[in-house]
Design a protein around this motif. Structure first.
Motif, mmCIF file in Angstrom:
data_model
loop_
_atom_site.group_PDB
_atom_site.id
_atom_site.type_symbol
_atom_site.label_atom_id
_atom_site.label_comp_id
_atom_site.label_asym_id
_atom_site.label_seq_id
_atom_site.Cartn_x
_atom_site.Cartn_y
_atom_site.Cartn_z
ATOM 1 N N UNK A 288 -7.422 -8.752 9.594
ATOM 2 C CA UNK A 288 -6.104 -8.625 8.969
ATOM 3 C C UNK A 288 -6.200 -8.940 7.480
ATOM 4 N N UNK A 289 -6.911 -9.998 7.128
ATOM 5 C CA UNK A 289 -7.040 -10.374 5.722
ATOM 6 C C UNK A 289 -7.841 -9.355 4.928
ATOM 7 N N UNK A 290 -8.892 -8.815 5.557
ATOM 8 C CA UNK A 290 -9.708 -7.795 4.868
ATOM 9 C C UNK A 290 -8.888 -6.537 4.636
ATOM 10 N N UNK B 37 -7.970 -4.982 1.013
ATOM 11 C CA UNK B 37 -8.316 -3.603 0.629
ATOM 12 C C UNK B 37 -7.064 -2.836 0.227
ATOM 13 N N UNK B 38 -5.970 -3.042 0.916
ATOM 14 C CA UNK B 38 -4.715 -2.348 0.611
ATOM 15 C C UNK B 38 -4.192 -2.746 -0.760
ATOM 16 N N UNK B 39 -4.379 -3.992 -1.151
ATOM 17 C CA UNK B 39 -3.862 -4.477 -2.432
ATOM 18 C C UNK B 39 -4.757 -4.106 -3.607
ATOM 19 N N UNK B 40 -5.952 -3.628 -3.357
ATOM 20 C CA UNK B 40 -6.843 -3.245 -4.452
ATOM 21 C C UNK B 40 -6.306 -2.003 -5.175
ATOM 22 N N UNK B 41 -6.388 -1.993 -6.505
ATOM 23 C CA UNK B 41 -5.871 -0.808 -7.235
ATOM 24 C C UNK B 41 -6.771 0.387 -7.117
#
Length: 81
Positions: free
Chosen positions: A71-73, A77-81
């Motif tokens: 979940x954290x990974x 990854x989703x928050x990376x631009x």
């Protein structure tokens, strides 16, 4: 010897006597007679149950930790631009 350490000494002495009694029961002839003696030797049955519970709880903890990690990974990854 302080009262606290004397209390612990008594507690450990009682625990030691219980463990010695359990070991003597496991070494008795009735417990070594085989599966037909499980009525007379519940200690072996309890030992198997304890092992299974420990294994199941360890697997549950591992699964929960892996779930949290994934979940954290994925959030990272989703928050990376």
């Amino acid at each position: 010897m302080t009262p606290v350490s004397a209390r612990y000494a008594l507690m450990y002495n009682e625990r030691l006597s219980v463990l010695k009694l359990r070991l003597a029961a496991l070494k008795s002839f009735r417990c070594r007679a085989g599966p037909q003696s499980e009525v007379f030797c519940p200690e072996t049955f309890l030992n198997v149950i304890a092992d299974k519970l420990a294994y199941t709880s360890a697997m549950f903890i591992n699964i929960e930790l892996l779930d949290q990690f994934f979940y954290q990974v994925s959030s990272f990854i989703t928050l990376q631009p």
